[in-house]
Write a protein that holds these residues in place. Structure first.
Motif, PDB file in Angstrom:
ATOM      1  N   ASN A   3       0.855  -1.182   0.000  1.00  0.00           N
ATOM      2  CA  ASN A   3       0.000   0.000   0.000  1.00  0.00           C
ATOM      3  C   ASN A   3       0.889   1.229   0.000  1.00  0.00           C
ATOM      4  N   SER A  65      -7.443   0.600   1.065  1.00  0.00           N
ATOM      5  CA  SER A  65      -6.709  -0.644   0.874  1.00  0.00           C
ATOM      6  C   SER A  65      -7.679  -1.819   0.701  1.00  0.00           C
ATOM      7  N   PRO A  66      -7.365  -2.737  -0.222  1.00  0.00           N
ATOM      8  CA  PRO A  66      -8.236  -3.896  -0.402  1.00  0.00           C
ATOM      9  C   PRO A  66      -8.158  -4.876   0.777  1.00  0.00           C
ATOM     10  N   ARG A  67      -7.079  -4.801   1.543  1.00  0.00           N
ATOM     11  CA  ARG A  67      -6.906  -5.665   2.715  1.00  0.00           C
ATOM     12  C   ARG A  67      -6.919  -4.820   3.973  1.00  0.00           C
ATOM     13  N   PRO A  68      -7.272  -5.431   5.102  1.00  0.00           N
ATOM     14  CA  PRO A  68      -7.211  -4.685   6.368  1.00  0.00           C
ATOM     15  C   PRO A  68      -5.788  -4.194   6.640  1.00  0.00           C
TER      16      PRO A  68
END
Length: 87
Positions: A3, A65-68
Motif C-alpha cells: 500500500n 486498501s483492499p486488505r485490512p
C-alpha cells in the motif's frame, strides 16, 4: 503489492522522527526543531495541522486498501508532544 500513502515532506519527516523514537514521548519543541528547523518563527500550530494531515492521510490510505491495514497509533501527549505507540 504494498500500500502506498502520499505524504507531504513535513508529514513524512514527522512520521520518520516519531518512528525513530517509537514508544517514547517526543516533545513538541524537538519535533518543531527537527522537522521545521530551529529557526522556525511561525506558530507551533503548524505541528498540530501537520499531525492532523498525517493522521488523515494514513486513515485514507488504510480505508482505500483492499486488505485490512493496521495504522500506526500516534498518541497526543497534552502539554508535551506526541508518541508513536510500539507494536
Amino acid at each position: 503489492m504494498r500500500n502506498r500513502c502520499a505524504l507531504r515532506p513535513e508529514e513524512f519527516e514527522l512520521l520518520a522522527l516519531l518512528g525513530r523514537y517509537a514508544g517514547e514521548a517526543v516533545a513538541r519543541e524537538r519535533l518543531m526543531a527537527q522537522v521545521w528547523d530551529e529557526n522556525w518563527f511561525g506558530s507551533t500550530k503548524a505541528l498540530d495541522v501537520t499531525m492532523a494531515g498525517l493522521r488523515r492521510r494514513l486513515a485514507e490510505a488504510a480505508d482505500s486498501s483492499p486488505r485490512p491495514v493496521r495504522l500506526p497509533l500516534i498518541t497526543t501527549l497534552r502539554g508535551h508532544g506526541y508518541r508513536l505507540e510500539d507494536g
